[in-house]
Design an enzyme around this catalytic site. Structure first.
Site, PDB file in Angstrom:
ATOM      1  N   GLN A   1       0.805  -1.220   0.000  1.00 20.25           N
ATOM      2  CA  GLN A   1       0.000   0.000   0.000  1.00 20.25           C
ATOM      3  C   GLN A   1       0.843   1.278   0.000  1.00 20.25           C
ATOM      4  O   GLN A   1       0.537   2.233  -0.688  1.00 20.25           O
ATOM      5  CB  GLN A   1      -0.935  -0.018   1.216  1.00 20.25           C
ATOM      6  CG  GLN A   1      -1.941   1.119   1.258  1.00 20.25           C
ATOM      7  CD  GLN A   1      -1.807   1.941   2.524  1.00 20.25           C
ATOM      8  OE1 GLN A   1      -1.357   1.437   3.545  1.00 20.25           O
ATOM      9  NE2 GLN A   1      -2.153   3.218   2.446  1.00 20.25           N
TER      10      GLN A   1
ATOM     11  N   TYR B   1     -15.455  -5.084  17.224  1.00 17.91           N
ATOM     12  CA  TYR B   1     -15.287  -5.201  15.771  1.00 17.91           C
ATOM     13  C   TYR B   1     -16.054  -4.079  15.065  1.00 17.91           C
ATOM     14  O   TYR B   1     -15.637  -3.587  14.027  1.00 17.91           O
ATOM     15  CB  TYR B   1     -15.705  -6.587  15.277  1.00 17.91           C
ATOM     16  CG  TYR B   1     -15.056  -6.965  13.965  1.00 17.91           C
ATOM     17  CD1 TYR B   1     -13.667  -6.963  13.826  1.00 17.91           C
ATOM     18  CD2 TYR B   1     -15.823  -7.301  12.848  1.00 17.91           C
ATOM     19  CE1 TYR B   1     -13.066  -7.295  12.630  1.00 17.91           C
ATOM     20  CE2 TYR B   1     -15.226  -7.635  11.638  1.00 17.91           C
ATOM     21  CZ  TYR B   1     -13.852  -7.631  11.544  1.00 17.91           C
ATOM     22  OH  TYR B   1     -13.253  -7.944  10.346  1.00 17.91           O
TER      23      TYR B   1
ATOM     24  N   LYS C   1     -17.428  -5.778   6.628  1.00 20.99           N
ATOM     25  CA  LYS C   1     -17.326  -7.179   6.174  1.00 20.99           C
ATOM     26  C   LYS C   1     -18.676  -7.682   5.661  1.00 20.99           C
ATOM     27  O   LYS C   1     -18.726  -8.510   4.745  1.00 20.99           O
ATOM     28  CB  LYS C   1     -16.798  -8.081   7.290  1.00 20.99           C
ATOM     29  CG  LYS C   1     -15.325  -7.859   7.640  1.00 20.99           C
ATOM     30  CD  LYS C   1     -14.364  -8.107   6.486  1.00 20.99           C
ATOM     31  CE  LYS C   1     -12.919  -8.218   6.966  1.00 20.99           C
ATOM     32  NZ  LYS C   1     -11.949  -8.299   5.843  1.00 20.99           N
TER      33      LYS C   1
ATOM     34  N   ASP D   1      -1.997   1.847  -3.851  1.00 23.02           N
ATOM     35  CA  ASP D   1      -2.950   2.199  -2.799  1.00 23.02           C
ATOM     36  C   ASP D   1      -4.343   1.951  -3.366  1.00 23.02           C
ATOM     37  O   ASP D   1      -4.817   2.684  -4.236  1.00 23.02           O
ATOM     38  CB  ASP D   1      -2.753   3.663  -2.393  1.00 23.02           C
ATOM     39  CG  ASP D   1      -3.689   4.069  -1.261  1.00 23.02           C
ATOM     40  OD1 ASP D   1      -4.657   3.319  -0.982  1.00 23.02           O
ATOM     41  OD2 ASP D   1      -3.464   5.132  -0.659  1.00 23.02           O
TER      42      ASP D   1
ATOM     43  N   LEU E   1      -0.973  -9.059  12.072  1.00 23.19           N
ATOM     44  CA  LEU E   1      -0.818  -7.630  12.338  1.00 23.19           C
ATOM     45  C   LEU E   1      -2.189  -6.970  12.512  1.00 23.19           C
ATOM     46  O   LEU E   1      -2.361  -6.084  13.341  1.00 23.19           O
ATOM     47  CB  LEU E   1      -0.038  -6.978  11.186  1.00 23.19           C
ATOM     48  CG  LEU E   1       0.598  -5.624  11.483  1.00 23.19           C
ATOM     49  CD1 LEU E   1       1.604  -5.714  12.627  1.00 23.19           C
ATOM     50  CD2 LEU E   1       1.257  -5.071  10.233  1.00 23.19           C
ATOM     51  N   ALA E   2      -3.177  -7.425  11.725  1.00 25.47           N
ATOM     52  CA  ALA E   2      -4.525  -6.846  11.790  1.00 25.47           C
ATOM     53  C   ALA E   2      -5.212  -7.110  13.128  1.00 25.47           C
ATOM     54  O   ALA E   2      -6.192  -6.463  13.464  1.00 25.47           O
ATOM     55  CB  ALA E   2      -5.382  -7.383  10.649  1.00 25.47           C
TER      56      ALA E   2
HETATM   57  C1  IMJ Z   1     -10.415  -6.619  15.058  1.00 26.35           C
HETATM   58  C2  IMJ Z   1     -11.081  -5.780  15.957  1.00 26.35           C
HETATM   59  C3  IMJ Z   1     -11.832  -6.274  17.004  1.00 26.35           C
HETATM   60  C4  IMJ Z   1     -11.979  -7.616  17.176  1.00 26.35           C
HETATM   61  C5  IMJ Z   1     -11.324  -8.467  16.293  1.00 26.35           C
HETATM   62  C6  IMJ Z   1     -10.552  -7.957  15.227  1.00 26.35           C
HETATM   63  N1  IMJ Z   1     -11.286  -9.827  16.212  1.00 26.35           N
HETATM   64  C7  IMJ Z   1     -10.521 -10.201  15.148  1.00 26.35           C
HETATM   65  C8  IMJ Z   1     -10.029  -9.060  14.510  1.00 26.35           C
HETATM   66  C9  IMJ Z   1     -11.950 -10.723  17.160  1.00 26.35           C
HETATM   67  C10 IMJ Z   1     -10.280 -11.599  14.734  1.00 26.35           C
HETATM   68  C11 IMJ Z   1      -9.132  -9.003  13.300  1.00 26.35           C
HETATM   69  N2  IMJ Z   1      -9.932  -8.862  12.056  1.00 26.35           N
HETATM   70  C12 IMJ Z   1     -10.750 -10.002  11.659  1.00 26.35           C
HETATM   71  C13 IMJ Z   1      -9.926  -7.725  11.266  1.00 26.35           C
HETATM   72  O1  IMJ Z   1     -10.652  -7.703  10.288  1.00 26.35           O
HETATM   73  C14 IMJ Z   1      -9.117  -6.550  11.602  1.00 26.35           C
HETATM   74  C15 IMJ Z   1      -9.186  -5.403  10.884  1.00 26.35           C
HETATM   75  C16 IMJ Z   1      -8.513  -4.169  11.238  1.00 26.35           C
HETATM   76  C17 IMJ Z   1      -7.523  -4.072  12.195  1.00 26.35           C
HETATM   77  C18 IMJ Z   1      -6.944  -2.830  12.479  1.00 26.35           C
HETATM   78  C19 IMJ Z   1      -5.918  -2.656  13.561  1.00 26.35           C
HETATM   79  C20 IMJ Z   1      -5.115  -1.412  13.410  1.00 26.35           C
HETATM   80  C21 IMJ Z   1      -5.865  -0.248  12.837  1.00 26.35           C
HETATM   81  N3  IMJ Z   1      -6.914  -0.463  12.021  1.00 26.35           N
HETATM   82  C22 IMJ Z   1      -7.412  -1.708  11.761  1.00 26.35           C
HETATM   83  N4  IMJ Z   1      -8.373  -1.852  10.824  1.00 26.35           N
HETATM   84  C23 IMJ Z   1      -8.906  -3.033  10.567  1.00 26.35           C
HETATM   85  O2  IMJ Z   1      -5.471   0.907  13.082  1.00 26.35           O
END
Ligand code: IMJ
Length: 269
Positions: A53, A169, A176, A77, A208-209
């Site tokens: 990105q 979430y 999603k 990007d 990382l996510a």
């Molecule tokens: C993310 C947030 C809350 C609960 C979560 C998650 N659980 C899981 C995730 C239970 C498994 C990870 N996930 C499935 C994601 O889709 C994460 C997306 C994401 C993560 C970040 C972290 C850093 C940031 N922005 C983000 N945006 C999306 O600044």
């Protein structure tokens, strides 16, 4: 020892994707689900192209890509249509066609992944939906001219928070849900070109996510105790399911969202 495809005596990926070329969006590091999908696709014989990105992410992606002999590693990007267009135009000059795409891209502001969903701002909502859902449509649109004569397969990654409320979430759950609905509409539009579009709804994995999400460790423990398989899913298991969608094994499957979550989503109580 963690089970991997390499140390499994039973699985031989053989020529499942021999001669196929695929593009991967969303590798951040070697823990990324996109990287598991890429590595396994390469073991199955595919040649891959990668995007990152921002320039700062190149130093993570390039060594991984080069380790599986990738020759095309470019910045893109996905929130900028011109960059998406330029990416595929450039790739089209070195590849005769594209057989598959792995989309593993999501972003929401950190402050929108805690507290109450009702406090999400219009801007935060828009950003999360743009990056996490619309980018799939944008990628499909600009990839289509390079795929349509050969058919193909597109796979994206989703999460159970699209279906049920998961603490914190929040706006990502809404994004999603939009992504999974996009999969169905794109599958319908692209089916006539023999292009399949599917999603994998992965159980929680330490990527990382997921890092920096408050309470993530406890969420892994909670899920582990409740899944039918009594454990959390591994990144390579998501990769193996992606291989199924990308290969001819799934030639009759499109518009589907497959749970790869050790069975967590089937449990009611
Ligand atoms: C993310 C947030 C809350 C609960 C979560 C998650 N659980 C899981 C995730 C239970 C498994 C990870 N996930 C499935 C994601 O889709 C994460 C997306 C994401 C993560 C970040 C972290 C850093 C940031 N922005 C983000 N945006 C999306 O600044």
């Amino acid at each position: 020892m963690e089970s991997t495809v390499e140390n499994s005596s039973e699985i031989n990926l053989g020529k499942l994707l021999a001669g196929k070329r695929g593009v991967v969006f969303g590798v951040a590091n070697d823990h990324s689900l996109a990287w598991s999908c890429s590595r396994l696709a390469n073991l199955a014989g595919a040649e891959l192209a990668f995007s990152y990105q921002a320039p700062t992410l190149e130093r993570r992606v390039r060594p991984l890509a080069e380790s599986i002999n990738s020759k095309f590693i470019e910045q893109c990007d996905l929130s900028d249509d011109n960059q998406v267009d330029a990416f595929f135009t450039k790739l089209g000059k070195s590849w005769p066609s594209i057989d598959f795409i792995i989309h593993a891209v999501a972003f929401a502001n950190k402050e929108d992944l805690e507290g109450r969903f009702v406090d999400t701002t219009r801007k935060g909502f828009s950003l999360a939906l743009d990056v996490s859902a619309y980018t799939l449509t944008s990628v499909c649109k600009y990839a289509l001219p390079y795929m349509k004569d050969n058919g193909g397969s597109i796979v994206t990654l989703s999460y159970y928070g699209a279906e049920k409320v998961i603490p914190n979430y929040n706006v990502m759950g809404v994004a999603k849900a939009a992504l999974e609905a996009s999969v169905r509409y794109l599958a319908s539009d692209l089916g006539g070109h023999n292009i399949r579009v599917n999603a994998i709804s992965a159980g929680p994995v330490r990527t990382l996510a997921a890092m920096g999400i408050s309470g993530f460790r406890d969420m892994l423990k909670y899920v582990e105790q409740r899944t039918p398989l009594k454990r959390n899913v591994q990144a390579d298991e998501v990769g193996k399911s992606a291989l199924y969608f990308l290969s001819d094994l799934a030639s009759g499957v499109t518009g589907e969202v497959l749970h790869v979550d050790c069975g967590y989503s089937i449990v009611g109580m």
